[in-house]
Structures are given as structure tokens and as C-alpha cells.
Design a protein around this motif. Structure first.
Motif, short mmCIF file in Angstrom:
data_model
loop_
_atom_site.label_atom_id
_atom_site.label_comp_id
_atom_site.label_asym_id
_atom_site.label_seq_id
_atom_site.Cartn_x
_atom_site.Cartn_y
_atom_site.Cartn_z
N GLU A 71 0.89 -1.19 -0.15
CA GLU A 71 0.05 -0.18 0.13
C GLU A 71 0.84 1.27 -0.01
OE1 GLU A 71 -3.89 0.07 2.38
OE2 GLU A 71 -3.00 -1.54 3.38
N GLU A 72 1.87 1.20 0.87
CA GLU A 72 2.88 2.25 0.71
C GLU A 72 3.58 2.55 -0.57
OE1 GLU A 72 5.67 1.51 3.77
OE2 GLU A 72 4.26 1.89 5.56
N ARG A 73 3.83 1.59 -1.16
CA ARG A 73 4.15 1.78 -2.64
C ARG A 73 3.19 2.07 -3.83
NH1 ARG A 73 7.98 3.36 -0.84
NH2 ARG A 73 8.35 4.01 -2.93
N ARG A 74 1.78 2.19 -3.10
CA ARG A 74 0.84 2.40 -4.22
C ARG A 74 0.57 1.25 -5.22
NH1 ARG A 74 1.90 8.78 -6.05
NH2 ARG A 74 2.45 9.60 -3.90
N LEU A 75 0.93 0.19 -4.72
CA LEU A 75 0.58 -1.13 -5.54
C LEU A 75 -0.54 -1.87 -5.07
CD1 LEU A 75 4.02 -2.73 -6.03
CD2 LEU A 75 3.02 -1.26 -7.56
N VAL A 76 -0.86 -1.54 -3.98
CA VAL A 76 -2.30 -2.01 -3.39
C VAL A 76 -3.01 -0.86 -2.79
CG1 VAL A 76 -3.50 -3.41 -1.53
CG2 VAL A 76 -1.75 -4.36 -2.81
N ILE A 77 -4.43 -0.98 -2.92
CA ILE A 77 -5.25 0.34 -2.37
C ILE A 77 -6.19 -0.46 -1.54
CG2 ILE A 77 -4.85 1.74 -4.43
CD1 ILE A 77 -7.31 0.70 -5.79
N ARG A 78 -6.77 0.15 -0.75
CA ARG A 78 -7.81 -0.40 0.26
C ARG A 78 -8.92 0.60 0.36
NH1 ARG A 78 -7.14 -4.23 4.04
NH2 ARG A 78 -5.15 -3.96 3.81
N THR A 79 -10.21 0.04 0.04
CA THR A 79 -11.44 0.90 -0.14
C THR A 79 -12.40 0.16 0.87
OG1 THR A 79 -12.27 -0.47 -1.82
CG2 THR A 79 -11.13 1.73 -2.22
N ALA A 80 -13.14 1.19 1.48
CA ALA A 80 -14.28 0.49 2.48
C ALA A 80 -15.17 -0.40 1.74
CB ALA A 80 -15.09 1.79 3.01
N HIS A 81 -15.68 -1.46 2.52
CA HIS A 81 -16.63 -2.45 1.86
C HIS A 81 -15.98 -3.20 0.87
CE1 HIS A 81 -19.29 -0.23 4.51
NE2 HIS A 81 -19.24 0.90 3.62
N VAL A 82 -14.96 -3.22 0.28
CA VAL A 82 -14.21 -3.82 -0.61
C VAL A 82 -13.12 -4.68 -0.29
CG1 VAL A 82 -13.10 -3.93 -2.97
CG2 VAL A 82 -15.20 -2.17 -2.54
N GLY A 83 -12.25 -3.77 0.58
CA GLY A 83 -10.97 -4.63 0.88
C GLY A 83 -9.95 -3.94 0.25
N ALA A 84 -8.76 -4.83 0.07
CA ALA A 84 -7.58 -4.24 -0.41
C ALA A 84 -7.53 -5.17 -2.02
CB ALA A 84 -6.15 -5.16 0.23
N ARG A 85 -7.15 -4.26 -2.82
CA ARG A 85 -6.87 -4.90 -4.23
C ARG A 85 -5.68 -4.35 -4.66
NH1 ARG A 85 -11.51 -6.81 -6.99
NH2 ARG A 85 -13.24 -6.55 -5.95
N VAL A 86 -5.04 -5.02 -5.87
CA VAL A 86 -4.00 -4.75 -6.32
C VAL A 86 -4.58 -3.40 -7.38
CG1 VAL A 86 -2.14 -5.35 -8.40
CG2 VAL A 86 -3.14 -7.04 -6.75
N VAL A 87 -3.57 -2.59 -7.59
CA VAL A 87 -3.96 -1.08 -8.08
C VAL A 87 -4.05 -1.47 -9.67
CG1 VAL A 87 -1.51 -0.74 -8.80
CG2 VAL A 87 -3.18 1.21 -8.53
N GLU A 88 -4.95 -0.81 -10.01
CA GLU A 88 -5.17 -0.88 -11.81
C GLU A 88 -5.53 0.47 -12.22
OE1 GLU A 88 -7.43 -4.00 -14.62
OE2 GLU A 88 -8.49 -3.14 -13.08
N MET A 89 -4.41 0.97 -13.01
CA MET A 89 -4.92 2.11 -13.67
C MET A 89 -5.57 2.23 -15.09
SD MET A 89 -0.83 3.68 -13.18
CE MET A 89 -1.34 5.50 -13.64
N SER A 90 -6.46 3.36 -15.12
CA SER A 90 -7.21 3.53 -16.53
C SER A 90 -5.93 3.58 -17.64
CB SER A 90 -8.01 4.70 -16.11
OG SER A 90 -7.39 5.88 -16.30
N ASP A 91 -6.59 3.62 -18.87
CA ASP A 91 -5.80 3.71 -19.98
C ASP A 91 -5.34 5.13 -20.17
OD1 ASP A 91 -6.22 0.82 -20.51
OD2 ASP A 91 -7.47 1.36 -22.30
N THR A 92 -6.11 5.96 -19.74
CA THR A 92 -5.62 7.35 -19.82
C THR A 92 -4.63 7.69 -18.61
OG1 THR A 92 -7.76 7.81 -20.62
CG2 THR A 92 -6.42 9.87 -19.87
N SER A 93 -4.92 7.45 -17.47
CA SER A 93 -3.98 7.59 -16.44
C SER A 93 -2.80 6.83 -16.64
CB SER A 93 -4.39 6.99 -15.08
OG SER A 93 -5.79 7.85 -14.77
N LEU A 94 -2.42 5.61 -17.29
CA LEU A 94 -1.48 4.93 -17.63
C LEU A 94 -0.50 5.70 -18.74
CD1 LEU A 94 0.66 2.70 -17.31
CD2 LEU A 94 -0.91 1.26 -18.66
#
Length: 244
Positions: A71-94
Motif C-alpha cells: 500500500e505504501e508503494r501504491r501497488l495495493v489500494i484499500r477501499t471501504a466495503h471492498v478491502g484490498a486490491r491490486v492497483v489498476e490504472m485506467s488507460d488514460t492515466s497510464l
């Protein structure tokens, strides 16, 4: 692409050491990072603690520590009611990330041509010789260890705190994932090595203008391959006479 000695990423990063060996938390972190890097755990995938604890044969304590570090390396994000997920960027953001990378790494190459010592440049050239042996028969140009990463060396050699912070800490692992996966495009590893050699030669000549131009071209080539992949078109690196 983007120091890292201040964190715990990479085989040579600063780590807690117990009797000269990795801690359990380090091992789990490295295994989890490698699984994300190679796509074994897909981008956007939910992080299931129970399944991963069984997979790695550890309790949930070391696993949670590894996830926190990701999470500190921005590779995992945590959201309420979902939990932790591997980051995924939109095509535009990438793609926007690659435009930032072009500017930052181009400037890093320019500054490195002025600030790297002769010994550092010689070491950089030896690194590329080693890369030449490793990519000869491989699809991937594997630079997952930052000590073996050409771009990391250039960013450090720029000796600019802002550039180093961006390229060696804030965005480093995220860029590594996409760089590793896109290096599998047929012919790209060999072409990238040739482009690296040209940047290194410009740095050795202390030619900042040329070093920046060549690095920018190198990143643009990577971005164009990415654009082709995102568009679903066949992406193949254009062969160069020196590679035939």
C-alpha cells in the motif's frame, strides 16, 4: 519508470535482518510483489488474506505487513466495503504516467551526464554488458532488482532529490510492473538494450542534450508500444540493422 534505499523494495533494499537472512515479512513481501509484477496476481485483483496465507505458508500477521508495505508503494489500494486490491490504472492515466516519465527521465539523463562520476559511468556500461548477455535469448528485459535497473541508475545519477523521489520511490514499483510486462513484446528487449547503450554513450560523452533526447525517444518508443497494446493491435518493436 524511479531514493529506494530508504524503503524496503528490491533485493538490495534496506531490510530488517535476522542473522544475515531475510525476515519472514521480507520473504512474503518479495513473493507477493513478484506475483503482482509477473501478472500471477492480476492488476485489479482482490487480495484474499486467507488464500494468500495458505499459498505462502505463513500466518496472517506477516502477510498483512507485506500488504501494508505494498500500500505504501501504491501497488495495493484499500477501499471501504471492498478491502484490498491490486492497483489498476485506467488507460488514460497510464499513458499520462508515461508522458511524465518521458519528461522526468529525459531530465534525469541530462543531469546524469553532468553529475555521474567516471566510475559510475563505467559501472553503468558494465551493467549493460551484463544485460546484453541476459536478453540474448529471452523475451523479457528483466530489471526487477533496482540494483540491475538501468533507469534506476540514471535517476540516482541525476542527484536531484525531486527526480529521485518521483522515479525511485513514488512511482518506481508501479512503473516496474508495466515496464516488465511490455518488455515481452517481440524484439523489444533487444531494441531497448540498444537504446540504453546509446543513452549511456551520450552520458559518457557528457553530452546532456543528446542524453536527454535519446532517453525521451526511448520512453516514447515504450509508450507507442503501450498504446498499441491498449488498442488491441499487434505491437512489435521495429527491428534495427544493428540487431539483425
Amino acid at each position: 519508470m524511479l531514493g529506494d534505499e530508504a524503503d524496503t523494495t528490491g533485493a538490495a533494499g534496506c531490510r530488517d535482518v535476522v542473522e544475515g537472512a531475510q525476515t519472514l515479512g521480507d520473504r512474503v513481501y518479495d513473493q507477493l510483489l513478484d506475483a503482482i509484477m509477473t501478472g500471477e496476481i492480476p492488476l485489479g485483483a482482490k487480495i484474499g488474506e486467507n488464500d494468500l496465507a495458505q499459498r505462502f505458508g505463513v500466518s496472517r500477521g506477516p502477510l498483512r505487513e507485506a500488504i501494508r508495505r505494498l500500500e505504501e508503494r501504491r501497488l495495493v489500494i484499500r477501499t471501504a466495503h471492498v478491502g484490498a486490491r491490486v492497483v489498476e490504472m485506467s488507460d488514460t492515466s497510464l499513458l499520462e504516467l508515461f508522458f511524465v516519465r518521458e519528461a522526468m527521465e529525459g531530465m534525469a539523463a541530462r543531469l546524469a551526464s553532468q553529475r555521474m562520476s567516471d566510475a559510475e559511468i563505467a559501472d553503468l556500461e558494465r551493467l549493460l554488458d551484463a544485460h546484453g548477455e541476459s536478453v540474448a535469448d529471452r523475451e523479457h528485459y528483466d530489471q526487477r532488482d533496482h540494483d540491475l535497473d538501468f533507469h534506476y541508475r540514471i535517476a540516482k545519477g541525476a542527484r536531484n532529490d525531486l527526480i529521485e523521489g518521483l522515479l525511485c520511490r513514488d512511482l518506481y514499483q508501479l512503473l516496474q510492473i508495466y515496464r516488465y510486462r511490455h518488455s515481452a513484446v517481440p524484439g523489444r528487449a533487444q531494441r531497448a538494450l540498444l537504446e540504453h547503450r546509446r543513452v549511456a554513450a551520450a552520458i559518457a560523452d557528457r553530452d546532456g542534450d543528446l542524453a536527454e533526447t535519446l532517453m525521451r525517444r526511448h520512453i516514447v518508443a515504450a509508450r507507442k508500444i503501450l498504446e498499441g497494446l491498449l488498442a488491441g493491435t499487434a505491437a512489435t518493436a521495429v527491428p534495427h540493422p544493428e540487431l539483425k
